[in-house]
Structure formats: C-alpha cells, structure tokens
Motif scaffolding. Structure first.
Motif, short mmCIF file in Angstrom:
data_model
loop_
_atom_site.label_atom_id
_atom_site.label_comp_id
_atom_site.label_asym_id
_atom_site.label_seq_id
_atom_site.Cartn_x
_atom_site.Cartn_y
_atom_site.Cartn_z
N UNK A 52 -5.68 -0.36 6.06
CA UNK A 52 -6.36 -0.29 6.49
C UNK A 52 -5.19 -0.19 8.06
N UNK A 53 -4.36 0.07 7.83
CA UNK A 53 -3.18 0.42 8.66
C UNK A 53 -2.30 1.44 8.39
N UNK A 112 0.68 -1.25 -0.04
CA UNK A 112 0.35 0.04 -0.22
C UNK A 112 1.25 1.04 0.06
N UNK A 113 2.11 1.29 0.88
CA UNK A 113 2.62 2.36 1.05
C UNK A 113 3.44 2.38 -0.39
N UNK A 160 3.91 7.44 8.77
CA UNK A 160 4.34 7.24 7.64
C UNK A 160 3.30 7.66 6.50
N UNK A 161 2.73 6.83 6.67
CA UNK A 161 0.96 6.32 5.50
C UNK A 161 0.20 7.91 6.18
N UNK A 164 1.19 4.78 -2.53
CA UNK A 164 1.23 5.74 -2.21
C UNK A 164 2.20 6.50 -2.79
N UNK A 212 -5.86 -5.75 -2.16
CA UNK A 212 -5.67 -5.73 -1.09
C UNK A 212 -7.10 -5.16 0.18
N UNK A 223 2.13 10.62 3.89
CA UNK A 223 1.79 10.18 2.13
C UNK A 223 0.16 10.38 2.22
#
Lengths: 457, 457
Positions: free
Chosen positions: B315-316, A320-321, B320-321, A324, A457, B324
């Motif tokens: 979902x997490x 996911x990151x 950092x996310x 992003x 995901x 982003x």
C-alpha cells in the motif's frame, strides 16, 4: 514349439501381485512355482520388489538357486540387502555358486564385513572362490571392480581345430561369447578372434596365423566411467581387462556398461536437481530426507543471505519491507523443493519403477514435505528472529509460510509429471524452469496470503 | 604381431590437430593417409570435428570409403550435414554402400528430401537399396527406425552342418553375430540359437530339434525407449524385430541402444535445466540461444508475475519497495541462466566433447549471455515501464541489472564446473541448488549495487 509368441512387454499388475500373495498365504508351493516359472527372472524380481520381506524370502527359498541367484541380482538394492539378511551364510553361498564372478563379487561386497568371510568360506567351488576373492580386492569404481573372470581364452600356438574343441569346454562356463581372446605363453593378451572367424577358418590353421592383433583393452585400474566412454565410443560389446604387464585378467561386457551409463546419468540428473546420494522414488521418507534436506539448507542459507544483502540497502524497515526481504528465501525454497520432487518422479517414470497409485505417491510427498518443511521452518524461525531481529510475529509468519510453500512445491512437483505422463506427454518437460516458475508464483502468493492473515497489513 | 600394445585411451591433442592441418595444407596425401591409418575411425571423426569444413572434406575425399563411411557416422551431426553438402550424390551413395542398412538409412534420412532420392538412385547394390528404402519408411522413434536388416537367419528344417555352411555366407555380411534367428517356412520367428549352441551341437542334428523356442522380440512399431528399457532389463545384446504376423524383419543391437539411453538421459537433463532441443556445448551461439531463451522468458514472466503479486499486497510504493518487488525476477533469471550454463558444460565434460580452452569457453558464454540478456532486458524495460508503471529510471535500472546478472550467472555457471573438473572433482555437484544459490546471492547484490549507482538511494 509352435505355441503363439507374445510380445515381451511384461506388465506388473495388482492382480498378479495379489495372486502371488494369495498363493504364499495358503502355502500353495506347487502352484506358485509353476506360476513364477512362466516369468523371466527380471520380472520375478519386479514382483518380489512389491511383496513384503517375509513373502519375498518365502519365494526365494522356494525357487531353485539357479533362478533365485539371478532374481537377487535384479532386486532393488535395499530389498536385496533385507532378503540377504534373512538367508544363512550357507544359503547365500549357494546363490553365489550360480552367479558369474562379477555378480557374485558384487553381492558379497554388499554384505557386512564379517558376513563376507562366512559366505566366502561356504563356497564349495575352490576356483570360483579364488576368483571372487580376487575381484573383491578391486575398487568398485575401476575396471577390476566391474570385470568378470569368465572369458574364452586361447593360446596363439593352438590350431583352429584344437581351439574349437577346447572352446566347447570353456564356453559352457561363459554365458555369452563375444570374442575369443588370444594370449601368448606368458598369458599376455596378444589379439582376438571372433567365433565367426574360427568357424570360417580352415581347421588345420594355427591361431597365430589367423588372429587379429589389434585388440582394444583397458587396464584393471581404469575408472569405470572411462571404460564406459571407450566402449560406447568404439561400439564394443566386450573389452578385455589386463594388468600392467598386459596379462589378461578378465573382461567387461556391455550389459554392465549400460548399467554404469544409466547410473551415471541418474546421478548427474539428481545432483542437478539437488538430490545427493543414490535415491529412488520408492525409498523411505527418512532416506529421501537425508538426500534432499542438505540441499534445501544450502538454498535456505542462500535466501537468508539474500535477505541480509537487501537489508544492507534498506534505510526504512516497515513490516512489509521486512517481509519483502525474505521473498528470495521463499522463492529459493519453493524452487528447490519443486525441482527435487519432479526430478525424482520423472526418473522413476523413466525407469518404470513408479507404481500406479497417484494418491499414495502424493501422500508420501506430503509427508516428506512436512518433515523437510518442519526442519527448515525451525531454522528459519531461529535465524530470522535472532539474527535478523524480526518481530516474533514476522518470524512465525515466515516459518509457517516455509512449511506451506514446501508442501505446495512438493505436491506440484509430483503431480504435474505424473499427470503429464498419464496424458502421454514426456514428463521431463515439466521439470526445471517450468516447475520452478510455477512454484515461484504459488510460493509468493501463499507467503503474502499467510502474512496478510497473520499480520493483517 | 608381438608389437607393444598401448592402452586404447586416445588423446586428442592440439599437436595432433596441428599436424593434420599442416599435412592438408601442403597436400602431403601419402603421409596424411599413413598418419590417420593408425587411428580408429571414431578417433578420426574426433579429429575431423576439430578441423574446418574444407579440411574435413579433404580428408573424407582422401581416405577410402570403407573408412570414411564409419567416420561419417561418428561425426558430430552438424558437421556431418555440412560435409555431406560438399559431396556429390554419387559420392554419398558410395559411402552408403559400405554401411550397414541401419546406419545407411540414418544418413539418408538426414539429407533434404530431394537429395535423398538422388542418393538412393545412385546406390548400385539393388538388395541394399531395397532394404534401405524399407527402413526409411519407419518412424525414427520406433524399433523399425533403429533396426538393421543384417542378421543371421536359419530355417528350422535345416541341419546343423547345413546351417554352419550357410551361416558362413550370411555372417560375412554381418559385423557381429549375436544370435542366429530361427524362422519357419513362412519367415515367422520361431526361436533362436547361439553360435555356441551350433558349435556344441552334433552336425547331423536338425535345427528344429535344438533351437531355443523362448525368444524375446519387439514389434517394428514399438517405441525405441521401450525397446531400450526391455533390452537393459533383460540384459539383451540384440533383439529381433517382427511385424504383426511375427515375420522376422530385422534386429536391434545393444550399441544402438546405448546411444538411445545416452540421448534420452541428455534430453531429460537438458529439459530439467531449461534447455529445449538437442544442443551441445559446441553449437553456435544462435542455436544455443534458440534452445535457451524460451525457458528464460518463462522464468522472466514468472518473475514479473511475482512482482505483480507483491504489488497487490503493497500500500505504500517507495522506490526501494518497487525495487524489492522485482527481486523474484532477478533471482529467477539468475537461477535459470546459471543452471542452463552449468548443465551444458557438465554434459559436455561427461561426453569429453569440450575442448581444453577455458578462456574461449567463457568468452562464448559471455557472448551468449549478452545476446540473451539484451533480449530479456528489452522486454523487461517495456513491461516494467508500461505494465507496472515504474519510473523510467527504475525500468532502466532493472534492465541493466538483468543484463549484468545474466552475464554473471552464465560465467559462474560455466566456470565452476570446468574448475571442479580440472581439480578432479565431479562437476555435476556444481549444478542445481549450488549454482542457483550462489547466483541468487551474486544476482541480488549486483541488482542493488546497480540500483544504488543509478538511483542513489
């Protein structure tokens, strides 16, 4: 003479084009001629721009060169090039004979080098030929490249009466007399007179006694943009052009400057929207791609650079990151495509050069989006996989998203201005941040939806 | 009369401005007058635009109204407004008397309603007053709002000789005679003649026998953009304006159309760059903010919307996310500010309206960036903290980054075009995707650097 006058707003309708095509098909020359005779040459040029090449050439060969030379000048540049390729050097020379020197030189300059010589050698009027050859020597972005040799020139030693007599001769050659330029024995520009001044003055007066010595002029090597600025600033309708020794060489009229100003504004606008070269909404998909793709690539490498920067700060790379990190890429691409599409449509609408069929226009944009999108997606696939080491599935996801986002942005960027225009709202409000913002949102939504489907995901 | 001619390129130098200021300071009226007498009124207007209000008013009151009325027309709109506020109704009326009706009406229309009546009542020439009042009734975006009442009109029953005699009278009033308009007994426009036609024709001929009945015209209620399009398309230098009954009301000249075309192009360009209202690089920070901030807010809410979309797929949520997710916000803001700054500088350079001092210009952009940045940052702080529930530190990080990024984008967007222009490169190439892309990269780098310092991840 008492016929009812109509407003000059010419309407290019499908009926009219159909009628012209029909008359060409059945070779009904006489009817066609009398139909077209009703229209201004600029309107006939608009009709011809809608016909296919064969039909356009047919009309050009049918009408007399006095009209067709003016029509040629008004044709879309690409169409003119094609039509000229279908005329013989002799036929082009005949058109040239009818044109003012500045227009004649412009037409010849557009021809291939070899063709230029053939056409020039066929011009019968030797004086005209010499003047055109002189003009061809100047850079097209200078005053010399824009000026015409046609002007009304009088010597300061003449009398008003003698002047009026001779002007009658010169003026026949000059479509519009803005100013009468006064020169001395050596041909140096010393002043000017208006026709009004001449009419008002006593006929036995000497020109030297009545002329106005403050005369604006430009040098033959001055940049056309500077000439435009000067003429707009001082509200001039014509300006004489001289060489280093102040010898009068020609004159530039405001109608040519209007074209320069419009072209400059269009160029700046298109550059701001990321469209290089001088393109129009009606150009081919290939030409449009050439003008637009380079800028999209710049934006793409910016987006990839941004992903690289984000990666530097990241210490835990989940799928996911990783996705992003490529949001800037998606966003930059969507934004750039949207602005390109909307800018070209807005400009087309402003010039009245966009035909009515909205579906056809959207299909063209879609095709253009697919071509650009495919190119961008291929590069995206390679760079993400091999430079960023993303998994194959993530790279494919990003590539598919790029195509989808480009397609979406192109359609939104085209549809919204046309829609606004039909509602009577200035379509220019829909360019810039408005289009960019809506494309950002749609783009990111499409990106993550595709990722969800592909990566689950 | 044989004095050496100089090229008309007027150079506005600091020396010249200093010299004028000096002469005003020591009230050396005679010298000041003889210095300014050398210049064209459009040049004097440029000088006055650089002076302070008091000095400008001093010069206006010093010179005679024949010159100052033209100067007033050329002044920057904001400066004109201020100067007019410092003149009495009587003084304004005197200026108005010298102007053509279209310019006169434009000036009066800019005044506050109450002032308009005062000024009109002070106009002594009753015919002029009536014509101006008539023009004021038309919408400024219509042909009526643009036309002048000054024109040369002849009746179809006159002879050429009689015509020439009377034209001498009418022509004194009309700065430039493009066409002589032919009307019938009822005042209906029936045709036109050029001065050339009149000069060439035999003096005993009747106008009815020689006039050209195909005459282009527009209706008084037509939109100015349509008029501009028509005049550019048909290369017209003047067009008569009629009412529903074909009665000749006035005429529009190409110099006014040049202004319309330039204004239209500027408006479209600024809209595309996200700048509403008609602003110039020299306007106040407050006026510029009003024109630019709304578009930045649109972009901001787009960026926040994008963050919301990204959150939906996540979902997490690590710190950092979360950061982003706000990359689109940073990117959209940097892109929009950069395009705004560069567009306004490019246009200022194209109009020659940007003074030379690059440091001063950058300081102004910096101030503007701080004002806009502070507004955007405050909203960003509240929305991220309360709507996205980000931690206080993350919200503060995003806000600080927004200010820094806006400042950076404004400076880059200003500096690059000016730099290119000084190197002789067309600054317009630096707008659009070029600026956007470099700002994306710088913006994201600044964002994560600030985050690293603030959050220490």
């Amino acid at each position: 003479m008492s016929e009812e006058k109509e407003n000059i707003q010419f309407q290019l309708t499908n009926e009219l084009i159909g009628q012209v095509e029909e008359l060409i098909a059945i070779k009904s020359d006489k009817e066609l001629k009398s139909l077209l005779d009703e229209f201004h040459y600029a309107d006939i040029a608009e009709i011809l721009d809608e016909l296919n090449l064969e039909e356009a050439v047919y009309v050009i060969k049918l009408l007399d060169s006095e009209t067709t030379s003016d029509i040629l000048m008004e044709l879309d540049e690409d169409n003119r090039e094609k039509v000229l390729r279908n005329l013989s050097a002799k036929e082009i020379a005949e058109e040239i004979e009818e044109l003012d020197t500045d227009d004649a030189a412009d037409i010849i300059a557009e021809l291939p080098e070899k063709r230029q010589q053939e056409v020039i050698s066929q011009i019968e009027d030797e004086a005209h030929k010499a003047e055109i050859t002189e003009l061809l020597a100047y850079d097209e972005d200078t005053a010399g490249g824009l000026m015409a040799k046609e002007l009304v020139k009088v010597y300061d030693t003449w009398t008003v009466a003698g002047c009026l007599r001779r002007i009658r001769g010169q003026a026949e050659e000059v479509t519009r007399v803005h100013s009468v330029y006064v020169v001395n024995k050596q041909g140096k520009l010393v002043g000017r007179l208006s026709l009004k001044d001449l009419i008002v003055a006593k006929s036995e007066k000497k020109i030297a006694d009545i002329y106005i010595s403050s005369v604006d002029f430009v040098n033959v090597h001055d940049d056309v943009e500077d000439v435009a600025r000067v003429m707009a600033k001082y509200d001039l309708e014509a300006i004489p052009v001289v060489d280093e020794n102040q010898i009068l060489l020609g004159r530039i009229t405001i109608d040519d400057i209007v074209d320069v100003i419009k072209e400059e504004a269009e160029k700046d606008y298109q550059l701001a929207a990321g469209i290089s070269q001088d393109v129009e909404a009606d150009d081919s998909v290939w030409k449009l791609t050439k003008a637009r793709l380079p800028w999209l690539l710049i934006g793409m490498f910016g987006g990839l650079g941004a992903a690289g920067i984000i990666e530097q700060f990241n210490d835990h790379m989940g799928a996911f990151v990783v996705l992003l990190s490529f949001v800037p890429l998606i966003q930059a691409t969507a934004g750039n495509v949207g602005v390109q599409s909307s800018a070209i449509v807005v400009q087309g609408l402003a010039n009245n050069s966009i035909g009515g069929n909205i579906i056809k226009r959207l299909l063209k944009e879609a095709l253009l989006g697919l071509v650009n999108g495919f190119a961008i997606a291929c590069i995206g696939l390679l760079v993400t996989h091999f430079v960023f080491n993303t998994s194959y599935m993530v790279s494919v996801t990003i590539s598919i998203a790029l195509v989808a986002v480009i397609l979406m942005a192109a359609l939104v960027g085209t549809f919204i201005p046309i829609f606004l225009d039909k509602r009577g709202i200035d379509p220019a409000v829909a360019t810039g941040p408005f289009i960019t913002t809506s494309n950002d949102l749609f783009g990111i939504l499409i990106y993550f939806l595709i990722a969800k489907i592909m990566l689950g995901f």
